[in-house]
Design an enzyme around this catalytic site. Structure first.
Site, PDB file in Angstrom:
ATOM      1  N   GLU A 165      -0.458  18.329   9.500  1.00  0.00           N
ATOM      2  CA  GLU A 165      -1.471  17.588  10.382  1.00  0.00           C
ATOM      3  C   GLU A 165      -2.323  17.077   9.418  1.00  0.00           C
ATOM      4  OE1 GLU A 165      -2.968  20.391  13.202  1.00  0.00           O
ATOM      5  OE2 GLU A 165      -1.033  21.380  12.951  1.00  0.00           O
ATOM      6  N   ARG A 204       2.611  12.748  16.422  1.00  0.00           N
ATOM      7  CA  ARG A 204       1.672  12.627  17.233  1.00  0.00           C
ATOM      8  C   ARG A 204       0.553  11.887  16.629  1.00  0.00           C
ATOM      9  NH1 ARG A 204      -2.181  17.928  18.786  1.00  0.00           N
ATOM     10  NH2 ARG A 204      -3.423  16.881  20.311  1.00  0.00           N
ATOM     11  N   TYR A 258      -3.796  10.876  17.410  1.00  0.00           N
ATOM     12  CA  TYR A 258      -4.792  11.509  18.193  1.00  0.00           C
ATOM     13  C   TYR A 258      -6.131  11.419  17.272  1.00  0.00           C
ATOM     14  CZ  TYR A 258      -3.837  16.108  16.089  1.00  0.00           C
ATOM     15  OH  TYR A 258      -3.659  16.983  15.355  1.00  0.00           O
ATOM     16  N   ASP A 312      -9.473  13.572  16.665  1.00  0.00           N
ATOM     17  CA  ASP A 312      -9.847  14.799  16.293  1.00  0.00           C
ATOM     18  C   ASP A 312     -11.385  14.942  16.402  1.00  0.00           C
ATOM     19  OD1 ASP A 312      -9.558  17.480  16.281  1.00  0.00           O
ATOM     20  OD2 ASP A 312      -8.731  17.718  14.328  1.00  0.00           O
ATOM     21  N   GLU A 360      -6.040  11.297  13.328  1.00  0.00           N
ATOM     22  CA  GLU A 360      -5.408  12.580  13.010  1.00  0.00           C
ATOM     23  C   GLU A 360      -4.015  12.097  13.375  1.00  0.00           C
ATOM     24  OE1 GLU A 360      -4.753  17.268  12.951  1.00  0.00           O
ATOM     25  OE2 GLU A 360      -6.708  16.313  13.445  1.00  0.00           O
ATOM     26  N   SER A 420       2.786  15.295  11.828  1.00  0.00           N
ATOM     27  CA  SER A 420       3.937  14.691  11.456  1.00  0.00           C
ATOM     28  C   SER A 420       5.187  15.455  12.569  1.00  0.00           C
ATOM     29  CB  SER A 420       4.653  15.148  10.247  1.00  0.00           C
ATOM     30  OG  SER A 420       4.865  16.591  10.226  1.00  0.00           O
ATOM     31  N   TRP A 474       5.096  18.875  22.410  1.00  0.00           N
ATOM     32  CA  TRP A 474       6.178  19.274  21.432  1.00  0.00           C
ATOM     33  C   TRP A 474       7.489  19.983  22.078  1.00  0.00           C
ATOM     34  CZ3 TRP A 474       5.246  17.241  16.852  1.00  0.00           C
ATOM     35  CH2 TRP A 474       3.936  17.118  16.417  1.00  0.00           C
TER      36      TRP A 474
END
Length: 496
Positions: A9, A53, A55, A57, A63, A66, A421
């Site tokens: 991340e 993903r 988003y 943060d 962010e 992977s 996920w």
């Protein structure tokens, strides 16, 4: 464990530099940056077709998490796809702010500390067996992670303070860690986070969440960072004797090591004489070499990881940083900073050198200093040409492929989907949700059945859509409107 799932991340720094006056504040800038994200997924927290993903943060930091990967090269390619996606978003955001009357450029930095001293992270995730004894794991892994910065740190120009002169350090992240192990991430900011969300069968696996690493621009450094950690974990899981390097004070040690670029800084080892970071790393490397000799290489990059590990330690130990100044981020950056300082007659504390440090991490492929160095043959690369572009649209061969299939196919039909996920569903068919606990799964008949409900041509459409997108060269990470930047001929300015 023969196979492992990896993920990373990455939090990015963003800033706006107007022609004059003050720039847009981070929260407003982040809204511009994520406008295409919201248009694509009706949220600022979405999964995209390559299985990853996106988003916002805490602190308005963009962010990119992977997709889960079972191969180190896939991981590095997918991670770097995130850099390119962030750049595409910045290009779109820059056009949008200009239309709204704001001037200047938007910068997205893949680093770990801003000019105000705020830190943001690069968090690694490793799927490990539930049977792994956590006390033994932490006792071995903490000394490894504390000292790992000398082989995979991003490097930092540290400004002068009342107590210290300006100098160059191994790590950007080391000064911002506060605990060895904790369940918190922002309040305590530990080296190892104990939050246990495996996103798989919790009876057999747990997720190891490491938040101490520096964000790497160099793919070679990333290979060593993830590959060496994987080897240490495999030795722990196999129960082999590794040696006792448990540190008396990991937080004091990580900072002490970071600020001594000679590598001679000694730290207290519980119940033993003081050790340097090189001594601890060399002991772990030698055990890893024996482990591989006895058990064999578990993937094709193991020998490369061991060679890089050995060479990085030799470079630090001897002070001959030319051994790795094409391969390891801190050494690549240190050479550049020293060249600029020598050419312009600058002391280490000069603001210009801090700007060079920041510009090294600019994800803009035309402007970022690391990208310029790589084009000029001064930074090695473990990725094949086109690997990052491919990773922007193609998930790795894990469960991420099924997630990407759901997102892409539903979008092609104009249908709404909800994925995370583990869970996959079409919004108008919530009772048909599919839960996938196996992160290694690349096919699942339940996903095929779910997507077939979209229409008789869903399977053909899934294949055709992917082929068309690959052929067009369009960036499908978010939207077809933004084309990928190519690699045109450049009339580049001199680095120094």
């Amino acid at each position: 464990m023969d196979r492992r799932i990896f993920g990373v991340e990455t939090e990015f720094g963003i800033s706006h530099r107007p022609v004059e006056g003050r720039g847009l504040p981070p929260d407003e800038l982040a809204r511009y940056l994520f406008r295409p994200v919201v248009e694509f997924g009706r949220s600022s927290n979405i999964f995209i077709p390559n299985g990853s993903r996106l988003y916002l943060d805490v602190g308005s930091h963009p962010e990119y998490a992977s997709a889960e990967c079972a191969d180190l090269i896939d991981l590095i390619a997918n991670e770097n796809a995130g850099d390119r996606i962030m750049h595409d978003l910045a290009v779109a955001a820059e056009k949008a702010i200009h239309l709204d009357g704001f001037s200047g450029q938007i910068y997205v930095l893949k680093n770990n500390v801003d000019s105000a001293g705020n830190s943001y992270g690069s968090h690694e995730n490793y799927l490990i067996p539930r049977t792994t004894h956590f006390r033994r794991l932490s006792g071995i892994l903490l000394p490894f992670l504390v000292t790992r910065q000398i082989i995979s740190g991003a490097g930092r120009v540290v400004p002068a303070t009342d107590e210290t002169e300006a100098h160059f350090a191994f790590s950007q992240r080391a000064d911002h860690m506060w605990e060895g192990i904790s369940s918190a991430t922002t309040r305590a900011r530990p080296i190892i986070n104990t939050r246990d969300e495996p996103h798989s069968d919790a009876a057999t696996h747990r997720r190891l969440h490491v938040i101490v690493g520096d964000s790497n621009m160099s793919t070679t450094t990333a290979l060593l960072r993830y590959g060496s950690t994987d080897l240490v974990l495999r030795m722990i899981e196999a129960g082999v004797p590794i040696g006792d390097y448990e540190l008396e004070n990991p937080i004091s040690a990580i900072r002490h090591i970071s600020h001594d670029i000679t590598g001679h800084a000694a730290v207290r080892v519980r119940g033993a004489e003081d050790h340097t970071a090189v001594q601890i790393q060399r002991g772990l490397l030698q055990r890893a070499q024996r482990f591989v000799a006895e058990h064999g290489a578990h993937h094709e990059h193991v020998e490369t990881v061991l060679e890089l590990w050995e060479r990085a330690l030799e470079s630090v130990e001897t002070g001959d940083h030319t051994l790795i100044d094409h391969d390891i981020d801190w050494a690549i950056k240190k050479r550049l900073v020293e060249e600029v300082a020598d050419a312009r007659g600058l002391e280490m504390g000069h603001r210009r050198l801090e700007q060079v440090d920041m510009a090294y991490h600019d994800v803009n492929p035309d402007r970022g200093l690391f990208h310029m160095l790589r084009r000029r043959g001064r930074a090695t690369d473990v990725l094949d040409a086109g690997a990052v572009t491919e990773a922007m649209i193609t998930p790795p061969a894990t469960r991420a492929a099924l997630r990407g299939q759901v997102v892409s196919t539903a979008r092609a039909y104009g249908a709404q989907s909800t994925v995370d996920w583990v869970h996959h569903k079409l919004t108008d068919r919530p009772l048909d949700a599919v839960m996938l606990k196996d992160p290694f799964a690349v096919v699942d008949s339940r996903i095929d059945a779910l997507l077939d409900k979209l229409g008789d041509r869903s399977s053909q459409l899934r294949e055709r859509t992917l082929d068309e997108r690959r052929g067009s060269g369009a960036s499908l990470a978010l939207t077809d409107r933004y084309a990928l930047l190519g690699e045109p001929e450049r009339d580049e300015p001199p680095l120094i």
